[in-house]
Design an enzyme around this catalytic site. Structure first.
Site, PDB file in Angstrom:
ATOM      1  CB  CYS A  61      -0.996  -0.031   1.151  1.00  0.00           C
ATOM      2  SG  CYS A  61      -2.412   1.034   0.810  1.00  0.00           S
ATOM      3  CD  GLU A  76      -0.761  -6.150   4.688  1.00  0.00           C
ATOM      4  OE1 GLU A  76      -0.456  -6.394   3.498  1.00  0.00           O
ATOM      5  OE2 GLU A  76      -0.924  -4.984   5.125  1.00  0.00           O
ATOM      6  CG  HIS A 129      -3.373  -3.425   3.115  1.00  0.00           C
ATOM      7  ND1 HIS A 129      -2.265  -2.981   3.794  1.00  0.00           N
ATOM      8  CD2 HIS A 129      -4.104  -2.331   2.839  1.00  0.00           C
ATOM      9  CE1 HIS A 129      -2.339  -1.667   3.937  1.00  0.00           C
ATOM     10  NE2 HIS A 129      -3.439  -1.241   3.356  1.00  0.00           N
TER      11      HIS A 129
HETATM   12  N1  GLN Z   1      -1.886   6.677   3.151  1.00  0.00           N
HETATM   13  C1  GLN Z   1      -1.991   6.023   1.894  1.00  0.00           C
HETATM   14  C2  GLN Z   1      -3.368   6.201   1.266  1.00  0.00           C
HETATM   15  O1  GLN Z   1      -4.292   6.559   1.929  1.00  0.00           O
HETATM   16  C3  GLN Z   1      -1.652   4.548   2.040  1.00  0.00           C
HETATM   17  C4  GLN Z   1      -2.650   3.805   2.861  1.00  0.00           C
HETATM   18  C5  GLN Z   1      -2.135   2.503   3.403  1.00  0.00           C
HETATM   19  O2  GLN Z   1      -0.940   2.240   3.402  1.00  0.00           O
HETATM   20  N2  GLN Z   1      -3.021   1.679   3.886  1.00  0.00           N
HETATM   21  O3  GLN Z   1      -3.536   5.993   0.089  1.00  0.00           O
END
Ligand code: GLN
Length: 532
Positions: A383, A512, A510
């Site tokens: 992400c 994970e 994600h």
């Molecule tokens: N802060 C970033 C976004 O909102 C990444 C979010 C995250 O890593 N879950 O796009």
């Protein structure tokens, strides 16, 4: 989704805790679930938590641990991650029931006239709605396990306890199994266990109309049989139904402890079959996890909340399981994103940049991605880990001061390689509004990403507000990265990789959240493989 149900009537297991919270009620419950699953049943789990938040999206990750996201896009706490890992099923919005969401639903209904002038009360309205949630969460299960957060006697948890007591009236007492997990302290000065707090907790539970079918005593060290017998006698419970579960090193060995405790007989009686569970894959995993291998991989986690395992629970669990199945020891080193320098990254076999929010520590994460690109160190970006990789690559490719709109760069700035997604503007501090949950992606044929997944179509869970500005793709590519997957319509970048490098994979998702100890996610497995 119609699962192969073995039982005509769904059976329910309710787990409450006594004396203290945080003694492993969830892991104990999930371990029983794992055993039942290994007997061939479709087992699901649900958490009822008495706090007044509507979901966990706005909770501080330092205080409350990682925010877990369900496939249908609800932000929950990390308990649901444990459930998915132990039972290998997908939780949903029905798997988490917070007082806040129940109250919200009741009050919204009341405000819109849905109660026709009736008085709205904790009993029956709150308790009925909780029971409805339990029925919905268990719709396709043989066995559904409900964990009640907090400790018996907590003022705020009473309505949930009443709801699970009433539930037996609805489905029949023989279809319900109540488990109480109580803490039994060891007093070092007198060298003895003290059962009084547990006795009192069980008395409280009785006072609310619930006599448990199983009592698990949680202790720091194994407790002699007499301790369990004493509790059984005082609580008026069969002595075989009180079992000891002392602390052990790995939570994934708890199912074996449960099996040793004799609980299986009670579970077998409950479901009406006396087969033994097939725990072979659990046994294999346990052996691998507890083994010392010749080889060790040293993986740096570049993050903001250094050393706080709970904040990155799914990531560290996915790495640990992938190391075990790759037959290497894992040396996980935390790198503080706010201070990290190139020198700190030397000697690492791999670098992970996990998800994150806000500007703090972000330059350290960009540095880590740049270092991985320039020194051909295996990199896994999750992400935010994809976003910083794209920023690093764009900087290498000539966009001076490339940045993200999230990190203070104004929307008008010309260097926002990462910018806010369509429809997300103005929602930055509101709950439940990000791009959340499962979304499909199509992978580029011939890419390493597609090779790792073994498929051109994948579905991963998401939680983000920002995305790659594709206007900058030429510069990002010049810096060494290439898009290896997008949303099906091509509008969102979902995966990037660095062709020609040992391993450099990053995703806007994600993965994970979908990794399981018995079946680690392919991106993690291949990453650890590349590190070794
Ligand atoms: N802060 C970033 C976004 O909102 C990444 C979010 C995250 O890593 N879950 O796009």
């Amino acid at each position: 989704m119609q699962k192969n149900k073995k039982l005509k009537q769904t059976k329910y297991i309710f787990v409450t805790g006594g004396v203290l919270s945080g003694v492993g009620k969830g892991i104990t419950a999930a371990s029983m679930g794992a055993i039942l699953k290994a007997k061939g049943y479709h087992v699901t789990m649900q958490k009822c938590d008495p706090y007044l938040n509507v979901d966990a999206g706005l909770l501080n990750p330092v205080e409350h641990g990682e925010c877990f996201v369900t496939a249908d896009g609800v932000e929950t706490d990390l308990d649901l991650g444990h459930y998915e890992r132990f039972l290998d099923f997908e939780t949903s919005k029905y798997s988490i029931t917070l007082s806040g969401s129940i109250f919200k639903e009741l009050i919204d209904k009341e405000r819109s006239g849905g109660f026709n002038g009736k008085t709205v009360q904790l009993v029956p309205h709150f308790t009925n709605l909780v029971q409805e949630k339990i029925e919905r969460a268990s719709a396709d299960s043989d066995i559904h396990i409900v964990e009640i957060g907090g400790t018996i006697g907590d003022y705020e948890g009473l309505s949930f306890v009443e709801a699970i007591r009433l539930f037996a009236n609805k489905v029949g007492r023989r279809n319900c199994l109540y488990i109480s997990v109580v803490y039994v302290p060891w007093i070092n000065t007198s060298k003895e266990f003290k059962t009084k707090p547990a006795q009192n907790a069980l008395k409280d539970l009785r006072g609310f109309g619930i006599i448990p079918d199983i009592v698990c005593t949680r202790t720091e060290r194994p407790a002699p049989k007499e301790i369990q017998e004493k509790i059984a006698a005082f609580a008026g419970i069969d002595k075989d139904a009180v079992v000891n579960l002392p602390d052990i090193k790995s939570v994934y060995d708890v199912p074996f402890n449960v099996l040793k405790s004799g609980v299986l007989n009670i579970l077998n009686d409950f479901v009406g079959d006396d087969t033994r569970p097939d725990m072979s894959r659990w046994e294999k995993f346990s052996k691998l996890r507890n083994k010392e291998f010749k080889k060790t991989v040293k993986i740096g986690l570049v993050a903001k909340y250094v050393g706080n395992n709970d904040t990155y629970m799914c990531v560290t669990e996915a790495l640990k399981a992938s190391a075990a199945w790759n037959e290497v020891n894992l040396d996980l080193v935390w790198k503080n994103a706010e201070e990290v320098t190139e020198k700190d990254l030397e000697g690492l076999d791999g670098i992970v940049v996990p998800g994150g929010f806000g500007v703090r520590g972000v330059e350290g994460k960009i540095l880590a991605a740049k270092y991985a690109l320039e020194h051909n160190v295996p990199y896994l970006g999750l992400c935010l880990g994809l976003q910083v990789a794209c920023i690093a690559s764009a900087r290498l490719g000539g966009v001076k001061n490339a940045n993200s709109e999230e990190f203070g760069a104004s929307a008008k700035a010309k260097n926002n390689v990462i910018y806010i997604m369509e429809g997300q503007k103005g929602k930055e501090s509101t709950g439940g509004t990000m791009r959340l949950g499962d979304y499909p992606a199509k992978l580029v044929k011939g890419s390493k990403t597609a090779e790792i997944y073994g498929s051109a179509k994948v579905v991963e869970r998401h939680r983000h507000r920002y995305e790659v500005n594709q206007k900058f793709l030429p510069e990002i590519e010049k810096g060494g990265l290439k898009v290896s997957g997008t949303s099906p319509d091509g509008t969102l970048v979902e995966f990037v990789e660095a062709p020609g490098k040992k391993f450099f994979e990053a995703t806007q998702a994600h993965p994970e959240f979908k990794s399981r100890p018995l079946h680690p996610h392919p991106l993690f497995l291949e990453f650890v493989k590349a590190c070794k």
